[in-house]
Motif scaffolding. Structure first.
Motif, short mmCIF file in Angstrom:
data_model
loop_
_atom_site.label_atom_id
_atom_site.label_comp_id
_atom_site.label_asym_id
_atom_site.label_seq_id
_atom_site.Cartn_x
_atom_site.Cartn_y
_atom_site.Cartn_z
N LEU A 44 30.47 41.16 45.11
CA LEU A 44 29.19 40.51 44.86
C LEU A 44 29.17 39.89 43.47
N ALA A 45 29.59 40.65 42.47
CA ALA A 45 29.60 40.13 41.10
C ALA A 45 30.60 38.99 40.96
N LYS A 46 31.76 39.12 41.60
CA LYS A 46 32.76 38.05 41.54
C LYS A 46 32.22 36.77 42.15
N SER A 47 31.57 36.87 43.29
CA SER A 47 31.01 35.70 43.96
C SER A 47 29.93 35.04 43.11
N TYR A 48 29.14 35.86 42.43
CA TYR A 48 28.08 35.34 41.56
C TYR A 48 28.68 34.56 40.40
N VAL A 49 29.74 35.10 39.80
CA VAL A 49 30.41 34.39 38.70
C VAL A 49 31.02 33.09 39.22
N GLN A 50 31.63 33.13 40.40
CA GLN A 50 32.19 31.92 40.99
C GLN A 50 31.14 30.83 41.18
N LEU A 51 29.95 31.24 41.59
CA LEU A 51 28.87 30.27 41.74
C LEU A 51 28.53 29.63 40.40
N GLY A 52 28.48 30.45 39.37
CA GLY A 52 28.17 29.92 38.05
C GLY A 52 29.23 28.95 37.55
N GLN A 159 39.04 42.64 43.92
CA GLN A 159 37.84 41.87 43.56
C GLN A 159 37.49 42.05 42.09
N ARG A 160 37.71 43.23 41.56
CA ARG A 160 37.37 43.49 40.16
C ARG A 160 38.24 42.67 39.22
N VAL A 161 39.53 42.60 39.51
CA VAL A 161 40.42 41.87 38.61
C VAL A 161 40.07 40.39 38.57
N VAL A 162 39.67 39.83 39.72
CA VAL A 162 39.32 38.41 39.76
C VAL A 162 37.96 38.16 39.13
N THR A 174 34.99 37.54 25.98
CA THR A 174 36.40 37.40 26.34
C THR A 174 37.24 38.66 26.11
N ALA A 175 37.00 39.37 25.00
CA ALA A 175 37.80 40.56 24.73
C ALA A 175 37.59 41.63 25.80
N ALA A 176 36.31 41.89 26.12
CA ALA A 176 36.01 42.91 27.13
C ALA A 176 36.46 42.46 28.52
N SER A 177 36.28 41.19 28.82
CA SER A 177 36.67 40.68 30.15
C SER A 177 38.18 40.74 30.32
N ARG A 178 38.92 40.37 29.28
CA ARG A 178 40.37 40.42 29.37
C ARG A 178 40.85 41.86 29.51
N SER A 179 40.23 42.76 28.76
CA SER A 179 40.60 44.18 28.85
C SER A 179 40.35 44.72 30.26
N GLU A 180 39.20 44.36 30.85
CA GLU A 180 38.89 44.81 32.20
C GLU A 180 39.89 44.22 33.21
N MET A 181 40.21 42.95 33.04
CA MET A 181 41.16 42.30 33.94
C MET A 181 42.52 42.99 33.88
N GLU A 182 43.01 43.24 32.68
CA GLU A 182 44.34 43.84 32.53
C GLU A 182 44.36 45.28 33.02
N SER A 183 43.28 46.02 32.76
CA SER A 183 43.20 47.41 33.23
C SER A 183 43.17 47.48 34.75
N ALA A 184 42.37 46.61 35.37
CA ALA A 184 42.29 46.59 36.84
C ALA A 184 43.62 46.15 37.45
N ALA A 185 44.28 45.19 36.82
CA ALA A 185 45.57 44.72 37.33
C ALA A 185 46.63 45.82 37.24
N ASP A 186 46.64 46.53 36.13
CA ASP A 186 47.61 47.63 35.98
C ASP A 186 47.36 48.71 37.02
N GLU A 187 46.10 49.04 37.25
CA GLU A 187 45.78 50.07 38.24
C GLU A 187 46.15 49.61 39.64
#
Length: 259
Positions: A44-52, A159-162, A174-187
């Protein structure tokens, strides 16, 4: 003759009662539905960001609306379990509150500030859904339920990584978003390796795992490209492909557990 029939009926009734008592209160389908709530929060959050970002907006809007419908349907299913699994009731109540906050966050057109708010609200929902999954896993008392949960976590991570990538590419915290992306990708990578190494994987499961691995390598390559807004479409499409494959994998584990 009547006495024998009466005794037989009593025995049959006792057997059926014992059999019913032996049935787990929490079914593999319940575990899957609870696990799916985790994924839907991030989708849901990913789709919302995509819309934006105006990235395939028609598809993003359809996914957002579908996520809302499916989340609320699954949440009602969880509510029906509360009486049978009392420890789940507090987790469900908390989940309802967090879900209401997320729904409110995506009710207006997305800008960067609202997209960040939606992401944070989605993480609250994710945390509450995780708590519920843990309660249901204990109630299910089954090793197979654990596999359903593990495979289902891949759905959420896809979905979280995207979601985090889209926020990062938008310049949103950007710092928090990149950290979340990398953490989700590693997991995701670690979880995929763990699932592939599990004993008892069927041929169909191995085929899905191979498909997920191929799609994941493609997605990881796209994620690593710095400053390429044109890769948002590639990333969105790869996430959809991985979600479809991971969902098939979850259902394969659910079907085995249901036998």
């Amino acid at each position: 003759m009547m006495r024998k029939l009466f005794v037989l009926l009593c025995a049959l009734t006792a057997f059926m009662g014992a059999h019913a008592a032996a049935q787990p209160v929490v079914s593999p389908g319940d575990v899957n539905a609870a696990g799916e709530l985790r994924m839907l929060s991030q989708r849901l959050a990913k789709s919302y960001v995509q819309l934006g970002l105006d990235v395939v907006p028609a598809a993003a809007l359809e996914q957002l609306q579908d996520s809302i419908v499916r989340f609320e349907r699954n949440l009602e299913r969880m509510q029906a379990l509360a009486a049978a699994v009392p420890p789940a009731a507090p987790a469900i109540e908390r989940l309802r509150g967090d879900w209401a906050a997320l729904r409110a966050a995506v009710a207006e057109p997305a800008d960067r500030a609202r997209a960040l708010l939606a992401s944070r609200r989605s993480l609250d929902v994710l945390e509450s859904a995780e708590r519920l999954v843990i309660v249901l896993e204990v109630a299910a008392d089954s090793g197979g339920a654990r596999r359903v949960i593990q495979a289902g976590r891949l759905r959420m991570l896809s979905q979280r990584v995207v979601k985090a990538y889209m926020l990062y590419s938008w310049g949103a915290d950007t710092a928090a978003s990149r950290s979340e992306m990398e953490s989700a990708a590693d997991e995701f990578g670690r979880s995929l390796t763990t699932l592939a190494a599990l004993p008892g994987n069927t041929a169909d499961m191995r085929a899905e795992l191979s498909e997920i691995a191929l799609q994941w390598e493609w997605l990881r390559t796209a994620l690593s490209v710095e400053g390429a807004g044109s890769y948002r479409l590639v990333v969105a499409e790869a996430a959809d492909s991985i979600l479809a494959a991971t969902d098939r994998l979850v259902r394969l584990h659910q079907n085995v557990e249901s036998r």
